[in-house]
Design an enzyme around this catalytic site. Structure first.
Site, mmCIF file in Angstrom:
data_model
loop_
_atom_site.group_PDB
_atom_site.id
_atom_site.type_symbol
_atom_site.label_atom_id
_atom_site.label_comp_id
_atom_site.label_asym_id
_atom_site.label_seq_id
_atom_site.Cartn_x
_atom_site.Cartn_y
_atom_site.Cartn_z
ATOM 1 N N ASN A 262 0.971 -1.289 0.104
ATOM 2 C CA ASN A 262 0.014 0.143 0.028
ATOM 3 C C ASN A 262 0.854 1.209 -0.007
ATOM 4 O O ASN A 262 1.359 1.680 0.965
ATOM 5 C CB ASN A 262 -0.995 -0.202 1.160
ATOM 6 C CG ASN A 262 -1.815 1.062 1.366
ATOM 7 O OD1 ASN A 262 -1.679 2.184 0.524
ATOM 8 N ND2 ASN A 262 -2.381 1.211 2.515
ATOM 9 N N LYS B 142 0.153 4.201 -0.398
ATOM 10 C CA LYS B 142 -0.689 5.206 0.207
ATOM 11 C C LYS B 142 -0.308 6.483 -0.572
ATOM 12 O O LYS B 142 -0.230 6.465 -1.642
ATOM 13 C CB LYS B 142 -0.044 5.685 1.735
ATOM 14 C CG LYS B 142 -0.253 4.385 2.534
ATOM 15 C CD LYS B 142 -0.065 4.929 3.905
ATOM 16 C CE LYS B 142 -0.179 3.437 4.729
ATOM 17 N NZ LYS B 142 -0.351 3.838 6.082
ATOM 18 N N HIS C 39 -9.785 1.166 4.643
ATOM 19 C CA HIS C 39 -8.690 1.523 5.477
ATOM 20 C C HIS C 39 -8.751 2.114 6.579
ATOM 21 O O HIS C 39 -9.497 3.111 6.326
ATOM 22 C CB HIS C 39 -7.410 2.108 4.614
ATOM 23 C CG HIS C 39 -6.126 1.822 5.009
ATOM 24 N ND1 HIS C 39 -5.509 2.733 5.977
ATOM 25 C CD2 HIS C 39 -5.224 1.119 5.049
ATOM 26 C CE1 HIS C 39 -4.442 2.297 6.428
ATOM 27 N NE2 HIS C 39 -4.132 1.504 5.585
ATOM 28 N N GLU D 18 -7.296 4.641 7.677
ATOM 29 C CA GLU D 18 -7.054 5.830 7.495
ATOM 30 C C GLU D 18 -8.252 6.585 6.755
ATOM 31 O O GLU D 18 -8.524 7.910 6.939
ATOM 32 C CB GLU D 18 -5.769 6.184 6.338
ATOM 33 C CG GLU D 18 -4.403 5.931 7.556
ATOM 34 C CD GLU D 18 -3.093 5.505 6.669
ATOM 35 O OE1 GLU D 18 -3.340 5.612 5.399
ATOM 36 O OE2 GLU D 18 -2.369 5.155 7.326
ATOM 37 N N GLU E 60 -5.938 -5.434 10.262
ATOM 38 C CA GLU E 60 -4.796 -4.265 10.525
ATOM 39 C C GLU E 60 -5.099 -3.419 11.897
ATOM 40 O O GLU E 60 -5.973 -2.622 11.713
ATOM 41 C CB GLU E 60 -4.762 -3.069 9.323
ATOM 42 C CG GLU E 60 -4.611 -3.605 7.822
ATOM 43 C CD GLU E 60 -3.714 -2.636 7.168
ATOM 44 O OE1 GLU E 60 -2.752 -2.994 6.714
ATOM 45 O OE2 GLU E 60 -4.333 -1.712 6.949
ATOM 46 N N GLY F 151 1.939 2.071 10.796
ATOM 47 C CA GLY F 151 2.850 3.150 10.482
ATOM 48 C C GLY F 151 3.600 3.572 11.917
ATOM 49 O O GLY F 151 4.066 4.646 11.840
ATOM 50 N N SER G 293 2.967 -2.693 10.458
ATOM 51 C CA SER G 293 4.468 -2.407 10.414
ATOM 52 C C SER G 293 4.987 -3.950 10.252
ATOM 53 O O SER G 293 6.014 -4.247 10.970
ATOM 54 C CB SER G 293 4.743 -2.227 12.095
ATOM 55 O OG SER G 293 4.477 -0.637 11.962
HETATM 56 C C1 PEP Z 1 -1.048 -0.028 5.878
HETATM 57 O O1 PEP Z 1 -1.252 1.203 5.932
HETATM 58 O O2 PEP Z 1 -1.847 -0.698 5.534
HETATM 59 C C2 PEP Z 1 0.127 -0.550 6.740
HETATM 60 C C3 PEP Z 1 -0.176 -1.514 7.038
HETATM 61 O O3 PEP Z 1 0.947 0.327 6.973
HETATM 62 P P1 PEP Z 1 2.456 -0.159 7.661
HETATM 63 O O4 PEP Z 1 3.070 -1.300 6.962
HETATM 64 O O5 PEP Z 1 3.430 1.297 7.221
HETATM 65 O O6 PEP Z 1 2.154 -0.274 9.193
#
Ligand code: PEP
Length: 258
Positions: free
Chosen positions: A13, A15, A99, A101, A171, A177, A217
């Site tokens: 992703n 973003k 997601h 976000e 998630e 993040g 992460s």
């Molecule tokens: C995400 O935004 O879907 C995600 C998992 O981000 P990160 O791997 O940076 O935590």
């Protein structure tokens, strides 16, 4: 992972990162670092505007294109929106929905996420449906209750034949993040719980066939342990998907048990 019953998927992703000029060098480096025989399906969810360039630059890289969001509407006067048919038209095979976000910064609720999931399925795009708890919910022991609600709402009105094309991504919001990963045990426990929720709706066979990803992460160092869990069928990767060598290492981590 359980390759006997379901697909393993590693999805990046990006973003709102990367510029068109950075795509070619990225895809070249990715190709150099990728295992020669692909052990899983690999997807890059880029900003929609970059999908054609990513597909062109990566044409012999065997990476499928994904988007990060879609409109629930089919077409018409919805300024700024992108429809599922427009995504399919430029080659998107996958699309992230729900997601955290988008839930947090754009006020997306479970009903909207369900409508977007249906819009994607209608145009043959595989939805990657994100669910996850906040830190407060985890601390109050509400994780599974919250996630069961999100899964049921996202899949409402979707039949078993459509479910086969859906991917669920667990998630935890507190891990996205932040550099804080769920332990392999925590991630496995929730992914197993998600499969149990799906089993409750559709029965054992469809539940066994759904790919459930972990995201939060995931990186080159922790991917192998997370992917070794029986109910974790891949990863949704943010930060590490912007580093071609690290992303390729995560893909390689799916070679275990191949
Ligand atoms: C995400 O935004 O879907 C995600 C998992 O981000 P990160 O791997 O940076 O935590």
């Amino acid at each position: 992972m359980n390759r006997k019953y379901r697909k393993t998927v590693i999805a990046g992703n990006w973003k709102m990162n990367m510029l068109a000029s950075e795509i070619k060098p990225f895809m070249e480096q990715l190709k150099e670092n990728m295992p020669k025989t692909r052990p899983c399906d690999v997807v890059l969810c880029t900003p929609a505007v970059m999908i054609p360039a990513m597909l062109k630059a990566g044409k012999d890289c065997k990476v499928a294109a994904g988007a990060q969001d879609v409109s629930k509407h089919e077409k018409g006067a919805y300024t700024g929106e992108i429809s599922a048919s427009q995504l399919a038209d430029i080659g998107a095979k996958y699309c992230i929905v729900g997601h955290s976000e988008r839930r947090e910064y754009h006020g997306e609720d479970d009903m909207l996420i369900n409508a977007k999931t249906k819009a994607l399925l209608e145009k043959g795009i595989a939805p990657i449906i994100c669910v996850g708890e906040s830190l407060e919910q985890r601390e109050m022991d509400l994780t599974m209750e919250h996630i069961a609600y999100q899964v049921k709402a996202a899949l409402s009105g979707i039949d078993a034949s459509q479910l086969r094309r859906c991917i669920i991504a667990y998630e935890p919001i507190w891990a996205i993040g932040t550099g804080k990963t769920a332990t392999a045990e925590q991630a496995q426990e929730v992914c197993q719980g998600i499969r149990a929720v799906i089993r409750g709706i559709y029965g054992a066979r469809p539940a066994r066939a759904v790919s459930i990803l972990y995201g939060g992460s995931m990186n080159a160092a922790n991917a192998e342990e997370l992917l070794a869990q029986p109910d974790i069928d891949g990863g949704l990767i943010g930060g590490a998907s912007l580093k071609p060598a690290d992303f390729a290492t995560i893909v390689k981590a799916t070679e275990q048990g191949a």
